[in-house]
Design a protein around this motif. Structure first.
Motif, PDB file in Angstrom:
ATOM      1  N   VAL A  31      -9.314   0.736  -3.050  1.00  0.00           N
ATOM      2  CA  VAL A  31      -8.230   1.606  -3.510  1.00  0.00           C
ATOM      3  C   VAL A  31      -8.386   3.004  -2.916  1.00  0.00           C
ATOM      4  CG1 VAL A  31      -7.237   2.728  -5.551  1.00  0.00           C
ATOM      5  CG2 VAL A  31      -7.850   0.303  -5.628  1.00  0.00           C
ATOM      6  N   GLY A  32      -9.612   3.498  -2.908  1.00  0.00           N
ATOM      7  CA  GLY A  32      -9.862   4.825  -2.357  1.00  0.00           C
ATOM      8  C   GLY A  32      -9.622   4.903  -0.866  1.00  0.00           C
ATOM      9  N   ALA A  33      -9.983   3.855  -0.134  1.00  0.00           N
ATOM     10  CA  ALA A  33      -9.751   3.835   1.308  1.00  0.00           C
ATOM     11  C   ALA A  33      -8.266   3.900   1.617  1.00  0.00           C
ATOM     12  CB  ALA A  33     -10.369   2.573   1.910  1.00  0.00           C
ATOM     13  N   ARG A  34      -7.497   3.121   0.886  1.00  0.00           N
ATOM     14  CA  ARG A  34      -6.046   3.145   1.099  1.00  0.00           C
ATOM     15  C   ARG A  34      -5.482   4.526   0.753  1.00  0.00           C
ATOM     16  NH1 ARG A  34      -1.988  -1.311  -1.462  1.00  0.00           N
ATOM     17  NH2 ARG A  34      -2.607  -2.485   0.386  1.00  0.00           N
ATOM     18  N   ALA A  35      -5.935   5.116  -0.353  1.00  0.00           N
ATOM     19  CA  ALA A  35      -5.454   6.440  -0.751  1.00  0.00           C
ATOM     20  C   ALA A  35      -5.826   7.505   0.276  1.00  0.00           C
ATOM     21  CB  ALA A  35      -6.016   6.809  -2.122  1.00  0.00           C
ATOM     22  N   ALA A  36      -6.952   7.292   0.975  1.00  0.00           N
ATOM     23  CA  ALA A  36      -7.398   8.248   1.986  1.00  0.00           C
ATOM     24  C   ALA A  36      -6.734   8.014   3.336  1.00  0.00           C
ATOM     25  CB  ALA A  36      -8.916   8.181   2.134  1.00  0.00           C
ATOM     26  N   GLY A  37      -5.850   7.019   3.426  1.00  0.00           N
ATOM     27  CA  GLY A  37      -5.098   6.780   4.654  1.00  0.00           C
ATOM     28  C   GLY A  37      -5.641   5.695   5.553  1.00  0.00           C
ATOM     29  N   ALA A  38      -6.668   4.968   5.114  1.00  0.00           N
ATOM     30  CA  ALA A  38      -7.222   3.889   5.924  1.00  0.00           C
ATOM     31  C   ALA A  38      -6.448   2.591   5.713  1.00  0.00           C
ATOM     32  CB  ALA A  38      -8.697   3.672   5.568  1.00  0.00           C
ATOM     33  N   ASP A  39      -6.516   1.717   6.696  1.00  0.00           N
ATOM     34  CA  ASP A  39      -6.029   0.350   6.533  1.00  0.00           C
ATOM     35  C   ASP A  39      -7.162  -0.480   5.953  1.00  0.00           C
ATOM     36  OD1 ASP A  39      -3.457   0.791   7.675  1.00  0.00           O
ATOM     37  OD2 ASP A  39      -4.368   0.761   9.662  1.00  0.00           O
ATOM     38  N   VAL A  40      -6.832  -1.382   5.035  1.00  0.00           N
ATOM     39  CA  VAL A  40      -7.859  -2.110   4.296  1.00  0.00           C
ATOM     40  C   VAL A  40      -7.596  -3.608   4.354  1.00  0.00           C
ATOM     41  CG1 VAL A  40      -9.018  -2.405   2.070  1.00  0.00           C
ATOM     42  CG2 VAL A  40      -8.135  -0.153   2.733  1.00  0.00           C
ATOM     43  N   HIS A  41      -8.639  -4.373   4.658  1.00  0.00           N
ATOM     44  CA  HIS A  41      -8.616  -5.827   4.539  1.00  0.00           C
ATOM     45  C   HIS A  41      -9.605  -6.236   3.451  1.00  0.00           C
ATOM     46  CE1 HIS A  41      -7.142  -6.583   8.966  1.00  0.00           C
ATOM     47  NE2 HIS A  41      -6.287  -5.905   8.229  1.00  0.00           N
ATOM     48  N   LEU A  42      -9.173  -7.111   2.560  1.00  0.00           N
ATOM     49  CA  LEU A  42     -10.052  -7.673   1.538  1.00  0.00           C
ATOM     50  C   LEU A  42     -10.653  -8.955   2.096  1.00  0.00           C
ATOM     51  CD1 LEU A  42      -7.728  -7.158  -1.577  1.00  0.00           C
ATOM     52  CD2 LEU A  42      -9.474  -5.605  -0.672  1.00  0.00           C
ATOM     53  N   LEU A  43     -11.953  -8.948   2.369  1.00  0.00           N
ATOM     54  CA  LEU A  43     -12.627 -10.071   3.016  1.00  0.00           C
ATOM     55  C   LEU A  43     -13.337 -10.931   1.980  1.00  0.00           C
ATOM     56  CD1 LEU A  43     -14.216  -8.281   6.123  1.00  0.00           C
ATOM     57  CD2 LEU A  43     -12.004  -9.419   5.949  1.00  0.00           C
ATOM     58  N   THR A  49      -5.715 -13.981  -5.615  1.00  0.00           N
ATOM     59  CA  THR A  49      -4.630 -14.335  -4.693  1.00  0.00           C
ATOM     60  C   THR A  49      -3.378 -13.503  -4.934  1.00  0.00           C
ATOM     61  OG1 THR A  49      -3.979 -16.136  -6.198  1.00  0.00           O
ATOM     62  CG2 THR A  49      -5.476 -16.691  -4.387  1.00  0.00           C
ATOM     63  N   ASP A  50      -3.208 -12.983  -6.161  1.00  0.00           N
ATOM     64  CA  ASP A  50      -2.041 -12.146  -6.445  1.00  0.00           C
ATOM     65  C   ASP A  50      -2.008 -10.894  -5.580  1.00  0.00           C
ATOM     66  OD1 ASP A  50      -1.408 -13.963  -8.361  1.00  0.00           O
ATOM     67  OD2 ASP A  50      -1.954 -12.712 -10.077  1.00  0.00           O
ATOM     68  N   LEU A  51      -3.149 -10.486  -5.072  1.00  0.00           N
ATOM     69  CA  LEU A  51      -3.225  -9.264  -4.273  1.00  0.00           C
ATOM     70  C   LEU A  51      -2.548  -9.413  -2.917  1.00  0.00           C
ATOM     71  CD1 LEU A  51      -6.956  -8.320  -4.996  1.00  0.00           C
ATOM     72  CD2 LEU A  51      -4.919  -7.333  -6.049  1.00  0.00           C
ATOM     73  N   GLU A  52      -2.286 -10.650  -2.509  1.00  0.00           N
ATOM     74  CA  GLU A  52      -1.701 -10.880  -1.185  1.00  0.00           C
ATOM     75  C   GLU A  52      -0.328 -10.237  -1.031  1.00  0.00           C
ATOM     76  OE1 GLU A  52      -1.823 -15.087  -0.836  1.00  0.00           O
ATOM     77  OE2 GLU A  52      -3.900 -15.135  -0.131  1.00  0.00           O
ATOM     78  N   HIS A  53       0.337  -9.921  -2.137  1.00  0.00           N
ATOM     79  CA  HIS A  53       1.645  -9.280  -2.060  1.00  0.00           C
ATOM     80  C   HIS A  53       1.532  -7.846  -1.550  1.00  0.00           C
ATOM     81  CE1 HIS A  53       3.314 -12.722  -4.127  1.00  0.00           C
ATOM     82  NE2 HIS A  53       2.487 -12.531  -5.139  1.00  0.00           N
ATOM     83  N   ASP A  54       0.388  -7.197  -1.818  1.00  0.00           N
ATOM     84  CA  ASP A  54       0.238  -5.778  -1.475  1.00  0.00           C
ATOM     85  C   ASP A  54      -0.923  -5.482  -0.536  1.00  0.00           C
ATOM     86  OD1 ASP A  54       2.359  -4.875  -3.250  1.00  0.00           O
ATOM     87  OD2 ASP A  54       0.994  -5.365  -4.887  1.00  0.00           O
ATOM     88  N   TRP A  55      -1.801  -6.446  -0.324  1.00  0.00           N
ATOM     89  CA  TRP A  55      -3.001  -6.221   0.473  1.00  0.00           C
ATOM     90  C   TRP A  55      -3.136  -7.292   1.544  1.00  0.00           C
ATOM     91  CZ3 TRP A  55      -6.520  -2.207  -0.765  1.00  0.00           C
ATOM     92  CH2 TRP A  55      -6.237  -1.524  -1.945  1.00  0.00           C
ATOM     93  N   VAL A  56      -3.846  -6.950   2.608  1.00  0.00           N
ATOM     94  CA  VAL A  56      -4.227  -7.962   3.601  1.00  0.00           C
ATOM     95  C   VAL A  56      -5.491  -8.635   3.085  1.00  0.00           C
ATOM     96  CG1 VAL A  56      -4.974  -8.392   5.956  1.00  0.00           C
ATOM     97  CG2 VAL A  56      -3.227  -6.649   5.499  1.00  0.00           C
ATOM     98  N   ARG A  57      -5.418  -9.922   2.853  1.00  0.00           N
ATOM     99  CA  ARG A  57      -6.528 -10.673   2.276  1.00  0.00           C
ATOM    100  C   ARG A  57      -6.963 -11.747   3.258  1.00  0.00           C
ATOM    101  NH1 ARG A  57      -6.769 -15.317  -0.748  1.00  0.00           N
ATOM    102  NH2 ARG A  57      -8.509 -15.492  -2.225  1.00  0.00           N
ATOM    103  N   LYS A  58      -8.235 -11.700   3.650  1.00  0.00           N
ATOM    104  CA  LYS A  58      -8.785 -12.679   4.596  1.00  0.00           C
ATOM    105  C   LYS A  58      -9.944 -13.401   3.914  1.00  0.00           C
ATOM    106  CE  LYS A  58      -7.504 -10.165   8.801  1.00  0.00           C
ATOM    107  NZ  LYS A  58      -6.688 -11.234   9.396  1.00  0.00           N
ATOM    108  N   PRO A  59      -9.736 -14.680   3.548  1.00  0.00           N
ATOM    109  CA  PRO A  59     -10.744 -15.404   2.753  1.00  0.00           C
ATOM    110  C   PRO A  59     -11.914 -15.934   3.581  1.00  0.00           C
ATOM    111  CG  PRO A  59      -8.852 -16.804   3.132  1.00  0.00           C
ATOM    112  CD  PRO A  59      -8.502 -15.465   3.740  1.00  0.00           C
ATOM    113  N   VAL A  60     -12.645 -15.037   4.233  1.00  0.00           N
ATOM    114  CA  VAL A  60     -13.775 -15.435   5.061  1.00  0.00           C
ATOM    115  C   VAL A  60     -14.964 -14.546   4.728  1.00  0.00           C
ATOM    116  CG1 VAL A  60     -13.042 -13.901   6.936  1.00  0.00           C
ATOM    117  CG2 VAL A  60     -14.564 -15.840   7.433  1.00  0.00           C
TER     118      VAL A  60
END
Length: 339
Positions: A31-43, A49-60
């Motif tokens: 959350v902080g990375a996004r607020a600071a202007g970074a692009d974020v992937h959830l690895l 899975t609900d986060l896929e609507h708002d976040w890039v989620r990579k299940p690896v």
């Protein structure tokens, strides 16, 4: 900047709704990375899975990737600048092998006072370890840690403006290491009601202190998450913090949670240099350092005096300072900066 925030196998969701330690920290970093202007992937596969609507989620997970595989090439091509991970992983050979192929920084926060790192885990530049308190910095001096207050967030735990509050609150896992019976006895000495919020981890401990923990001035709330958890903290007059004499608090989520909600804290500690002293100031809480040889009754009496000190503090001051000190974007910016 492209940031990958890594999950790990565990019993709590990512992000957790109620109890959780490293899981809450990883979510706060995302959350902080996004607020600071970074692009974020959830690895990793354990992010909701609900986060896929708002976040890039990579299940690896990095530790599961085979050398030279398509998955490794795809991760390398993604071009991560920083990976944020649980503290064990920079010492895990399977994880570090893949990380080395990605040629990016890694940052982690020490959430355990006993985990032993490999000699090559951290160089304080490309791989960085962060610790909460002077006590933790000293324990991990060989890893050249950076002092930094951890920020923890659960799902939907935004803080509304503070209120004066009424009863006392204690929040955490209910077991011998966290020692809530000391808070309960201090409240009893003051003639105050106290709410216990959190899951029971140690039934034997509860039975041992049953007469005190089940007294009329104690309200058992159980585990709370999201807005209900935030509201319980916000509506208290003082957050009472305790732990056992030999326990070392490493991550201490409750300090940020309480201060952001605008609730001053009364902390009982057993030595100097702890998380309580790192997190609190004279406008946000009161800390007493008891001699470990002190018996429970005397320690509870000291804590009762500390509660009275904390009760005189302004909730608006606590929230203003807490919002700054435990801001997720500020925390991420600190983690992302090379020394």
């Amino acid at each position: 900047m492209l940031v990958g925030v890594c999950d790990f196998p565990g019993s709590y969701a990512f992000p957790p709704a109620g109890y959780g330690g490293i899981e809450r920290w990883l979510w706060a970093v995302a959350v902080g990375a996004r607020a600071a202007g970074a692009d974020v992937h959830l690895l990793g596969p354990d992010w909701l899975t609900d986060l896929e609507h708002d976040w890039v989620r990579k299940p690896v997970r990095l530790e599961d990737i085979t050398a030279g595989s398509l998955a490794e090439r795809e991760l390398r091509a993604t071009g991560y600048d920083l990976l944020v991970v649980g503290h064990e992983y920079p010492s895990l050979p399977a994880w570090t092998r893949t990380w080395n192929e990605l040629d990016c920084d890694v940052a982690t926060f020490q959430h355990s006072p006993v985990f032993q790192h490999s000699d090559a885990a951290f160089d304080s530049k490309r791989s960085r370890l962060y610790c909460y308190s002077p006590e933790m910095v000293e324990r991990y001096a060989a890893q050249r840690p950076v002092p930094e207050l951890a920020v923890h967030l659960g799902l939907d735990e935004g803080e509304p403006p503070s209120v004066a509050g009424r009863d006392l609150i204690w929040l955490g896992r209910i077991d011998a290491e966290k020692a809530p019976h000391l808070a309960v006895r201090a409240a009893q000495l003051l003639g105050r009601r106290i709410r216990l919020v959190g899951p029971v981890f140690d039934d034997e401990y509860v039975q041992r202190h049953a007469a005190l923990l089940n007294a009329d001035h104690v309200e058992w709330v159980g585990e709370l998450g999201g807005p209900a958890k935030t509201a319980a903290i916000r509506e208290a007059s003082v957050f009472v913090y305790t732990y056992a004499r030999t326990y070392v608090e490493a991550g201490a989520a409750v300090f940020g949670e309480s201060l952001r909600a605008g609730t001053p804290m009364a902390a009982l500690t057993w030595r100097t240099g702890t998380c309580a002293e790192a997190a609190l100031c004279d406008r946000t809480g009161a800390v007493t350092v008891a001699d470990p040889s002190t018996d429970d009754e005397t320690a509870s009496e000291l804590l009762a005096l500390t509660i009275e000190q904390a009760e005189s503090l302004k909730h608006t001051d606590a929230q203003e300072i807490g919002m700054h000190r435990f801001d997720a974007a500020r925390h991420f910016t600190a983690l992302a900066a090379r020394s």
